[in-house]
Enzyme design. Structure first.
Site, PDB file in Angstrom:
ATOM      1  N   ASP A 166       0.809  -1.224   0.000  1.00 42.57           N
ATOM      2  CA  ASP A 166       0.000   0.000   0.000  1.00 42.57           C
ATOM      3  C   ASP A 166       0.842   1.275   0.000  1.00 42.57           C
ATOM      4  O   ASP A 166       0.481   2.269   0.625  1.00 42.57           O
ATOM      5  CB  ASP A 166      -0.961   0.017   1.214  1.00 42.57           C
ATOM      6  CG  ASP A 166      -1.710  -1.300   1.337  1.00 42.57           C
ATOM      7  OD1 ASP A 166      -2.177  -1.792   0.304  1.00 42.57           O
ATOM      8  OD2 ASP A 166      -1.813  -1.834   2.457  1.00 42.57           O
ATOM      9  N   HIS A 190      -3.789  -2.656  -7.033  1.00 45.48           N
ATOM     10  CA  HIS A 190      -3.064  -1.521  -7.590  1.00 45.48           C
ATOM     11  C   HIS A 190      -4.047  -0.468  -8.098  1.00 45.48           C
ATOM     12  O   HIS A 190      -4.885  -0.748  -8.943  1.00 45.48           O
ATOM     13  CB  HIS A 190      -2.152  -1.987  -8.723  1.00 45.48           C
ATOM     14  CG  HIS A 190      -0.960  -2.740  -8.213  1.00 45.48           C
ATOM     15  ND1 HIS A 190      -0.005  -3.282  -9.022  1.00 45.48           N
ATOM     16  CD2 HIS A 190      -0.581  -3.021  -6.955  1.00 45.48           C
ATOM     17  CE1 HIS A 190       0.914  -3.865  -8.277  1.00 45.48           C
ATOM     18  NE2 HIS A 190       0.586  -3.723  -7.025  1.00 45.48           N
TER      19      HIS A 190
HETATM   20  P1  IMP Z   1      -1.860 -13.005   2.337  1.00 45.59           P
HETATM   21  O1  IMP Z   1      -0.903 -12.464   1.328  1.00 45.59           O
HETATM   22  O2  IMP Z   1      -3.286 -12.860   1.902  1.00 45.59           O
HETATM   23  O3  IMP Z   1      -1.533 -14.398   2.769  1.00 45.59           O
HETATM   24  O4  IMP Z   1      -1.723 -12.093   3.648  1.00 45.59           O
HETATM   25  C1  IMP Z   1      -0.571 -12.125   4.471  1.00 45.59           C
HETATM   26  C2  IMP Z   1      -0.272 -10.765   5.064  1.00 45.59           C
HETATM   27  O5  IMP Z   1       0.085  -9.863   4.029  1.00 45.59           O
HETATM   28  C3  IMP Z   1      -1.483 -10.109   5.754  1.00 45.59           C
HETATM   29  O6  IMP Z   1      -0.993  -9.342   6.837  1.00 45.59           O
HETATM   30  C4  IMP Z   1      -2.057  -9.197   4.685  1.00 45.59           C
HETATM   31  O7  IMP Z   1      -2.807  -8.134   5.211  1.00 45.59           O
HETATM   32  C5  IMP Z   1      -0.775  -8.724   4.017  1.00 45.59           C
HETATM   33  N1  IMP Z   1      -0.973  -8.333   2.613  1.00 45.59           N
HETATM   34  C6  IMP Z   1      -1.093  -9.154   1.539  1.00 45.59           C
HETATM   35  N2  IMP Z   1      -1.232  -8.448   0.415  1.00 45.59           N
HETATM   36  C7  IMP Z   1      -1.193  -7.139   0.766  1.00 45.59           C
HETATM   37  C8  IMP Z   1      -1.257  -5.909   0.023  1.00 45.59           C
HETATM   38  O8  IMP Z   1      -1.342  -5.867  -1.203  1.00 45.59           O
HETATM   39  N3  IMP Z   1      -1.174  -4.769   0.764  1.00 45.59           N
HETATM   40  C9  IMP Z   1      -1.020  -4.778   2.113  1.00 45.59           C
HETATM   41  N4  IMP Z   1      -0.948  -5.888   2.831  1.00 45.59           N
HETATM   42  C10 IMP Z   1      -1.025  -7.069   2.173  1.00 45.59           C
HETATM   43 MG    MG Z   2      -1.619  -2.217  -3.119  1.00 46.84          MG
END
Ligand code: IMP
Ligand code: MG
Length: 344
Positions: free
Chosen positions: A16, A46
């Protein structure tokens, strides 16, 4: 034609960090032949503005908005349903989805993966519930299913499934961020991907071709999902009000999950580590306008917090420290506009 130069845009924090804006600006101002995603899946989000219209994608690289060929590499995790939805969304908005290529070796996220993610990871680790960790588990146990083995994919998108011979100038679009990387983040509160530039080479180019590494950061830190390092109780009462204002003004809600992001003062030590290990030579620090609106300027560095009177003081101090501590860093850009970056 062979590969000329590769530029990489990566996140330096917890995702983010407005990578979409940087990529979009690069595509507007430089020439690229390919735009590639090397990691993650539709857990990413995105946000891009084209002619003042906002678009949100999760999987497909932003090249499609600029009529440039896109490639989703073998280290990505693909949810077929999300893929179709995104293809249709792009088609309905008039973009050419024939430009999108997806590695036959990318892994398929199944309904079982999503169910397991929702049951085991969503609450405990704050995952996005997109099935990433269970899919990664199967990938590394070597029992996963590949795009090239998925009947639906082959029937409907055979023209899009291809390992292209990358050529010309390439832009690699990062997902998530340095401190969510499986090797560098606060394990197990990480994602199941390699989010750093070293991993972009999985797309199929030699490391020597890398030219510029654009690191994305914000002037304050945000975290969505569970992470014991981010304890909102640690924020002093006097800062709480300002933090709430930042969440509101900065619209700190996830583009994928709509969850409220936790906000903390920028951790400059962590940013320095992320710059140095990623090899960032150009950093874009966004959301300057949000701190200006709350008119409060603070960050965390070494032994404690530093407060500044003005944004100029804060920016000067950050730049001085970063140039001193990060030997590869050539340019620090501050951005106060959600839609574009003038200096890039
Ligand atoms: P997962 O990728 O869904 O397994 O999530 C694992 C960790 O990564 C969690 O804390 C999510 O909130 C974080 N996370 C995954 N993708 C994003 C993203 O695009 N932006 C911010 N946090 C992310
Ligand atoms: Mg993002």
């Amino acid at each position: 034609m062979e590969i000329n130069n590769v530029d990489i845009c990566c996140g330096l924090a917890w995702g983010d960090e407005a990578k979409g804006k940087i990529v979009s600006e690069l595509l507007r101002t430089k020439n690229y032949d390919w735009v590639c995603r090397w990691s993650g899946g539709s857990n990413a989000g995105h946000t891009i503005y084209i002619d003042n219209k906002k678009y949100v994608t999760h999987l497909i690289p932003a090249g499609v908005f600029y009529n440039i060929k896109c490639y989703i590499g073998p280290d990505c995790y693909i949810n077929y349903q999300d893929f179709i939805e995104e293809i249709n969304y792009l088609k309905n908005n008039g973009f050419n989805t024939d430009l999108i290529f997806i590695s036959p070796n990318a892994h398929i996220i199944t309904q079982e993966h999503i169910d397991e993610d929702l049951a085991k990871y969503k609450t405990k680790q704050g995952s996005t519930g997109k099935g990433i960790a269970p899919c990664a588990k199967d990938k590394f146990a070597r029992i996963g299913k590949l795009v090239k083995d998925d009947d639906d994919f082959i029937t409907n998108y055979s023209n899009n499934i291809l390992t292209p011979e990358l050529n010309g100038d390439i832009l690699c679009e990062g997902a998530q961020g340095f401190w969510l990387d499986i090797n560098y983040g606060n394990y197990p509160y990480v994602t199941s991907s390699n989010c750093l530039p070293y991993s972009a080479c999985s797309l199929g180019f030699p490391p020597k071709k890398i030219r510029d590494i654009y690191g994305a950061a914000k002037i304050y830190d945000t975290r969505v999902g569970v992470d014991p390092l981010f304890d909102e109780n640690s924020i002093s009462n006097s800062d709480c009000d300002i933090i709430e204002q930042i969440i509101d003004l900065g619209e700190e809600y996830g583009s994928t999950t709509k969850r409220r992001r936790k906000v903390f003062w920028l951790n400059l030590d962590k940013l320095i580590t992320a710059i140095n290990i990623s090899g960032t030579n150009i950093i874009v620090i966004s959301k300057i306008d949000i701190l200006e609106q709350v008119n409060f300027y603070k960050l965390q560095y070494t032994d404690g917090d530093i407060t500044y009177d003005t944004i100029e003081d804060m920016k000067n101090d950050i730049s001085n420290i970063l140039y001193r501590k990060c030997k590869l860093l050539e340019k620090v850009i501050y951005s106060n506009n959600p839609k574009s970056i003038e200096e890039l």
